[in-house]
Scaffold this motif. Sequence first.
Motif, PDB file in Angstrom:
ATOM      1  N   HIS A  41     -23.316  -6.552   8.253  1.00 28.02           N
ATOM      2  CA  HIS A  41     -24.260  -5.720   7.500  1.00 28.02           C
ATOM      3  C   HIS A  41     -23.609  -4.637   6.663  1.00 28.02           C
ATOM      4  CE1 HIS A  41     -26.719  -7.295  10.934  1.00 28.02           C
ATOM      5  NE2 HIS A  41     -27.525  -7.563   9.935  1.00 28.02           N
ATOM      6  N   ALA A  44     -22.819   1.262   6.014  1.00 28.82           N
ATOM      7  CA  ALA A  44     -23.996   2.128   5.968  1.00 28.82           C
ATOM      8  C   ALA A  44     -25.222   1.495   6.620  1.00 28.82           C
ATOM      9  CB  ALA A  44     -24.306   2.516   4.521  1.00 28.82           C
ATOM     10  N   ARG A 123     -15.002  -8.871   2.382  1.00 32.45           N
ATOM     11  CA  ARG A 123     -16.130  -8.240   1.695  1.00 32.45           C
ATOM     12  C   ARG A 123     -16.288  -6.791   2.162  1.00 32.45           C
ATOM     13  NH1 ARG A 123     -19.983 -11.677   2.946  1.00 32.45           N
ATOM     14  NH2 ARG A 123     -20.205 -12.728   0.930  1.00 32.45           N
ATOM     15  N   VAL A 125     -14.018  -4.764   3.553  1.00 30.49           N
ATOM     16  CA  VAL A 125     -12.908  -3.912   3.113  1.00 30.49           C
ATOM     17  C   VAL A 125     -13.101  -3.494   1.656  1.00 30.49           C
ATOM     18  CG1 VAL A 125     -10.433  -3.854   2.623  1.00 30.49           C
ATOM     19  CG2 VAL A 125     -11.250  -4.806   4.766  1.00 30.49           C
ATOM     20  N   ILE A 126     -13.486  -4.442   0.829  1.00 31.04           N
ATOM     21  CA  ILE A 126     -13.718  -4.116  -0.580  1.00 31.04           C
ATOM     22  C   ILE A 126     -14.918  -3.187  -0.716  1.00 31.04           C
ATOM     23  CG2 ILE A 126     -14.333  -5.059  -2.841  1.00 31.04           C
ATOM     24  CD1 ILE A 126     -12.859  -7.622  -2.046  1.00 31.04           C
ATOM     25  N   ALA A 127     -15.978  -3.510   0.016  1.00 28.55           N
ATOM     26  CA  ALA A 127     -17.199  -2.706  -0.088  1.00 28.55           C
ATOM     27  C   ALA A 127     -16.937  -1.247   0.248  1.00 28.55           C
ATOM     28  CB  ALA A 127     -18.275  -3.268   0.842  1.00 28.55           C
ATOM     29  N   SER A 129     -14.014   0.338   0.133  1.00 32.33           N
ATOM     30  CA  SER A 129     -12.715   0.800  -0.370  1.00 32.33           C
ATOM     31  C   SER A 129     -12.801   2.142  -1.066  1.00 32.33           C
ATOM     32  CB  SER A 129     -12.120  -0.240  -1.325  1.00 32.33           C
ATOM     33  OG  SER A 129     -13.006  -0.487  -2.401  1.00 32.33           O
ATOM     34  N   GLU A 130     -13.991   2.580  -1.405  1.00 27.16           N
ATOM     35  CA  GLU A 130     -14.102   3.914  -2.000  1.00 27.16           C
ATOM     36  C   GLU A 130     -14.271   4.959  -0.899  1.00 27.16           C
ATOM     37  OE1 GLU A 130     -13.416   4.177  -5.051  1.00 27.16           O
ATOM     38  OE2 GLU A 130     -13.607   6.357  -5.171  1.00 27.16           O
ATOM     39  N   ARG A 131     -15.080   4.649   0.088  1.00 28.34           N
ATOM     40  CA  ARG A 131     -15.284   5.576   1.197  1.00 28.34           C
ATOM     41  C   ARG A 131     -14.046   5.652   2.086  1.00 28.34           C
ATOM     42  NH1 ARG A 131     -20.670   6.592   3.778  1.00 28.34           N
ATOM     43  NH2 ARG A 131     -21.399   4.702   2.749  1.00 28.34           N
ATOM     44  N   PRO A 133     -10.441   4.601   1.444  1.00 30.47           N
ATOM     45  CA  PRO A 133      -9.325   4.040   0.675  1.00 30.47           C
ATOM     46  C   PRO A 133      -8.111   3.701   1.529  1.00 30.47           C
ATOM     47  CG  PRO A 133      -9.692   6.362   0.134  1.00 30.47           C
ATOM     48  CD  PRO A 133     -10.834   5.932   0.980  1.00 30.47           C
ATOM     49  N   ALA A 136      -8.358   0.206   2.817  1.00 30.16           N
ATOM     50  CA  ALA A 136      -8.056  -0.780   1.782  1.00 30.16           C
ATOM     51  C   ALA A 136      -6.552  -0.906   1.608  1.00 30.16           C
ATOM     52  CB  ALA A 136      -8.707  -0.377   0.460  1.00 30.16           C
ATOM     53  N   VAL A 186     -16.891 -15.509  -1.359  1.00 28.95           N
ATOM     54  CA  VAL A 186     -17.515 -14.190  -1.271  1.00 28.95           C
ATOM     55  C   VAL A 186     -18.678 -14.082  -2.245  1.00 28.95           C
ATOM     56  CG1 VAL A 186     -17.138 -11.704  -1.430  1.00 28.95           C
ATOM     57  CG2 VAL A 186     -15.332 -13.178  -0.521  1.00 28.95           C
TER      58      VAL A 186
ATOM     59  N   ALA B  44     -26.913   0.825   0.278  1.00 27.58           N
ATOM     60  CA  ALA B  44     -27.536   1.418   1.469  1.00 27.58           C
ATOM     61  C   ALA B  44     -27.391   2.931   1.506  1.00 27.58           C
ATOM     62  CB  ALA B  44     -26.939   0.799   2.731  1.00 27.58           C
ATOM     63  N   SER B  45     -26.292   3.437   0.986  1.00 32.03           N
ATOM     64  CA  SER B  45     -26.061   4.883   1.053  1.00 32.03           C
ATOM     65  C   SER B  45     -26.738   5.644  -0.075  1.00 32.03           C
ATOM     66  CB  SER B  45     -24.560   5.175   1.021  1.00 32.03           C
ATOM     67  OG  SER B  45     -23.937   4.639   2.163  1.00 32.03           O
ATOM     68  N   ARG B 123     -17.003  -3.515  -7.486  1.00 34.29           N
ATOM     69  CA  ARG B 123     -17.035  -3.202  -6.063  1.00 34.29           C
ATOM     70  C   ARG B 123     -18.450  -3.360  -5.515  1.00 34.29           C
ATOM     71  NH1 ARG B 123     -14.954   1.660  -6.208  1.00 34.29           N
ATOM     72  NH2 ARG B 123     -12.880   1.235  -5.360  1.00 34.29           N
ATOM     73  N   ILE B 126     -19.564  -7.069  -5.260  1.00 31.82           N
ATOM     74  CA  ILE B 126     -18.948  -7.718  -4.107  1.00 31.82           C
ATOM     75  C   ILE B 126     -19.549  -7.188  -2.811  1.00 31.82           C
ATOM     76  CG2 ILE B 126     -16.790  -8.052  -2.841  1.00 31.82           C
ATOM     77  CD1 ILE B 126     -15.318  -7.881  -5.517  1.00 31.82           C
ATOM     78  N   ALA B 127     -19.711  -5.870  -2.751  1.00 33.54           N
ATOM     79  CA  ALA B 127     -20.228  -5.252  -1.533  1.00 33.54           C
ATOM     80  C   ALA B 127     -21.598  -5.820  -1.163  1.00 33.54           C
ATOM     81  CB  ALA B 127     -20.323  -3.738  -1.716  1.00 33.54           C
ATOM     82  N   LEU B 187      -8.800  -1.724  -4.680  1.00 30.27           N
ATOM     83  CA  LEU B 187      -8.230  -1.471  -3.354  1.00 30.27           C
ATOM     84  C   LEU B 187      -7.153  -0.393  -3.374  1.00 30.27           C
ATOM     85  CD1 LEU B 187      -8.067  -5.113  -1.941  1.00 30.27           C
ATOM     86  CD2 LEU B 187      -9.803  -3.365  -1.542  1.00 30.27           C
ATOM     87  N   HIS B 188      -7.032   0.309  -4.479  1.00 30.72           N
ATOM     88  CA  HIS B 188      -6.099   1.441  -4.582  1.00 30.72           C
ATOM     89  C   HIS B 188      -4.649   1.020  -4.353  1.00 30.72           C
ATOM     90  CE1 HIS B 188      -9.681   4.016  -4.515  1.00 30.72           C
ATOM     91  NE2 HIS B 188     -10.101   3.289  -3.498  1.00 30.72           N
TER      92      HIS B 188
END
Lengths: 212, 212
Positions: A41, A44, A123, A125-127, A129-131, A133, A136, A186, B44-45, B123, B126-127, B187-188
């Motif tokens: 899921h 979040a 999926r 890890v990519i999802a 990757s901003e929250r 980093p 990632a 994916v 979701a967030s 992102r 994909i997410a 992915l930085h």
Amino acid sequence: MSGHSLKQPDSELTNRSGHHVPGTSKYEQILQGAMRVFLQHGYASTSMDRVAAEAGVSKQTIYSHFQDKEGLFIALIERVTTRRFQIEFGPEPFHGEPATLLRRLAETLLSKMADQEYIAFIRTVIAESERFPELAQLYLRTVLQYGMHGLTTYFDSRPELNLPDSEATARIFFGSLVAFVLAQEVLHGKEIMPMESDRLVNSLVRLVLGSA
Amino acid sequence: MSGHSLKQPDSELTNRSGHHVPGTSKYEQILQGAMRVFLQHGYASTSMDRVAAEAGVSKQTIYSHFQDKEGLFIALIERVTTRRFQIEFGPEPFHGEPATLLRRLAETLLSKMADQEYIAFIRTVIAESERFPELAQLYLRTVLQYGMHGLTTYFDSRPELNLPDSEATARIFFGSLVAFVLAQEVLHGKEIMPMESDRLVNSLVRLVLGSA
DNA sequence: GTCTATATCTAGATAGAC
DNA sequence: GTCTATCTAGATATAGAC
């Protein structure tokens, strides 16, 4: 988002709060449950209630092992990255004749990534990757860098391949494969633009060897 | 997760409820605000309160234009996929000498994808590819399939390139580039395993032309 | 169509018994 | 360490005035 950081040294026997942890049955139970729920899921949309139910423990038990939701997620992805989904290419992966080696490498990678749990893991890890980093980057280091280093070194040991840039070529090799999985699995591309993975592997091997 | 479906026919002038819509200032305002928030924080967030604030309208105004949160998100991604982030390769993208064409194609793609908003968009797609598989497929059709078709056709018109599988080769070409952006930007990876994109492009062009 | 105000629910996190 | 019960904030969605 707060004071969490990737633990490298003490990751196996204790957590930050000091009460130790793995080996404990409940601890493993929680991670198992968390894996199913988080990977399915996303971060979040996963509730701690759901994790507790899935793991068969109470919510407070989770909070006695992990600082909070972020801490649990980080511990989970760390674990899963460095253990379960570390891609092993088998024994002596970077030895042999180029054609054989490249084909074996490609097929190993594709078969490891074909797993549904692995798809969900990528999926996630990519999802996030901003929250997260650092997670990632941990994934890149663990999964990609090992293969990159091995293949680059191999290319360098084979000047007859006539590759002008072994590192860039290794990127192309792994990148093509990862992008293929990304598109087909994916992003659900196999239903609308199917392609046999053999065709990709054949062309890829031939392209790399073509300069020789 | 419910009764939402991708609209193809009536997507420009009406929404499902019938009261039409684009052209309306508020409607555009909402989509603009929604884009900023959804792409930054994920589905979701993102709260409807936050979208309302960002768009400068009340929450109820959003609900008068869109059925619910899912409907808003779908409308947003559809719009952004088919308009803002449709990758244009410029005029006559698939004409010219192979070396020039491949280099131009690669550089165009990389520069379009270098944008921060585009990174966030990928992102997000994909997410949410599990929750909204149709959106992921719309992205593939819109962005990838056009380029794939053009390049495959071009390869087929150039038998002197000696490519055994033009479609698979086109996959490798675009796949390498997308995977590069994924690793470096999404992915930085550029902080921990930097590489100049020129090196990738050079090797890629040379590999494809190498069989000739 | 647009706003303010609100109903209802579910989330993360904690208290306190054992 | 583990459980049940609970607190509190913030979420989606709606009601009702203008």
